[in-house]
Design an enzyme around this catalytic site. Structure first.
Site, short mmCIF file in Angstrom:
data_model
loop_
_atom_site.label_atom_id
_atom_site.label_comp_id
_atom_site.label_asym_id
_atom_site.label_seq_id
_atom_site.Cartn_x
_atom_site.Cartn_y
_atom_site.Cartn_z
N GLY A 43 0.85 -1.20 0.00
CA GLY A 43 0.00 0.00 0.00
C GLY A 43 0.87 1.24 0.00
N GLN A 48 2.98 9.98 0.88
CA GLN A 48 4.28 9.29 0.98
C GLN A 48 5.17 9.56 -0.24
OE1 GLN A 48 2.40 5.30 2.15
NE2 GLN A 48 4.40 5.27 3.17
N CYS A 90 5.96 0.17 7.27
CA CYS A 90 5.58 1.31 6.45
C CYS A 90 6.75 1.69 5.56
CB CYS A 90 5.22 2.48 7.36
SG CYS A 90 4.72 3.96 6.47
N LEU A 91 6.47 1.97 4.29
CA LEU A 91 7.56 2.31 3.36
C LEU A 91 8.24 3.63 3.73
CD1 LEU A 91 6.01 1.17 -0.03
CD2 LEU A 91 7.54 -0.08 1.50
N HIS A 132 -4.45 1.70 7.55
CA HIS A 132 -3.10 2.27 7.63
C HIS A 132 -2.94 3.40 6.62
CE1 HIS A 132 1.47 1.60 7.94
NE2 HIS A 132 1.34 2.37 6.86
N GLU A 133 -3.43 3.18 5.39
CA GLU A 133 -3.26 4.19 4.34
C GLU A 133 -4.18 5.40 4.57
OE1 GLU A 133 -0.70 3.81 2.64
OE2 GLU A 133 -0.41 1.68 3.03
N HIS A 136 -2.53 7.67 6.89
CA HIS A 136 -1.51 8.50 6.22
C HIS A 136 -2.14 9.80 5.72
CE1 HIS A 136 2.32 6.48 6.09
NE2 HIS A 136 1.81 5.35 5.63
CO CO Z 1 2.66 3.49 5.65
#
Ligand code: CO
Length: 192
Positions: A43, A48, A90-91, A132-133, A136
């Site tokens: 995701g 991000q 998380c990226l 989660h997204e 963000h």
């Molecule tokens: Co993340």
């Protein structure tokens, strides 16, 4: 375009709803999928990649050509049910993992790139990724949702991220907060 890392200020920006989809936004979303696959993620939210747009992408298979590529524009979550605890990553915090408690099931309303309405009940991994997204997009990171014990366990790793960010800033690899916010405002005036 690249994935910004904690504590980049755009990760704390609350995204405004997207009002239009054009060819440029389609290219952006395609590039987001490429970046997500390269980084081995499932995701990725627009902020991000330093964009203040209320959209995120998901492919729980994590591989191009496998699973389903989904884009959620202007997501709204409702009807949370149950509680489940699972390890998340998380990226924007590569290599950091910690357990997060979230509702087990959730309803999501959103739009696709084609302007079609999404209205579905999710559970399992999909429910977790979508929550989660969506966090963000509100400037919330999974590290904000950790137990006190888990927070203590990741404190040193977070300090390292802050140290790397400060170094990049000194090397002028990351613009000043002022420039970052000006750029975000330009994107918002175009799409929000
Ligand atoms: Co993340």
């Amino acid at each position: 375009m690249k994935i910004v890392k904690y504590p980049h200020p755009t990760l704390r920006h609350k995204s405004k709803p997207v009002q239009r989809v054009d060819a440029e936004l389609k290219r952006i979303v395609a590039e987001m999928f490429e970046l997500m696959y390269e980084a081995r993620g499932i995701g990725l939210a627009a902020n991000q990649v330093d964009l203040p747009l209320r959209l995120f992408i998901v492919n729980t298979a994590g591989e191009p050509g496998e699973g389903e590529e989904q884009v959620f524009i202007n997501p709204v979550l409702s009807r949370p049910k149950g509680i489940a605890e699972k390890e998340e990553g998380c990226l924007s915090l590569p290599g950091l993992y910690a357990p997060v408690k979230r509702p087990e099931r959730i309803r999501v309303n959103a739009y696709t790139m084609a302007g079609e309405e999404i209205d579905c009940e999710l559970d399992g991994l999909e429910a977790r990724v979508v929550q989660h997204e969506t966090d963000h997009l509100d400037g919330v990171l999974f590290i904000d949702r950790l137990s006190e014990t888990a927070q203590l366990a990741v404190a040193d790793e977070l300090d390292e991220f802050v140290g790397m960010f400060d170094e990049d800033r000194e090397l002028k690899l990351i613009p000043s907060d002022e420039v970052i916010h000006e750029t975000l405002a330009t994107w918002e005036s175009k799409y929000c």
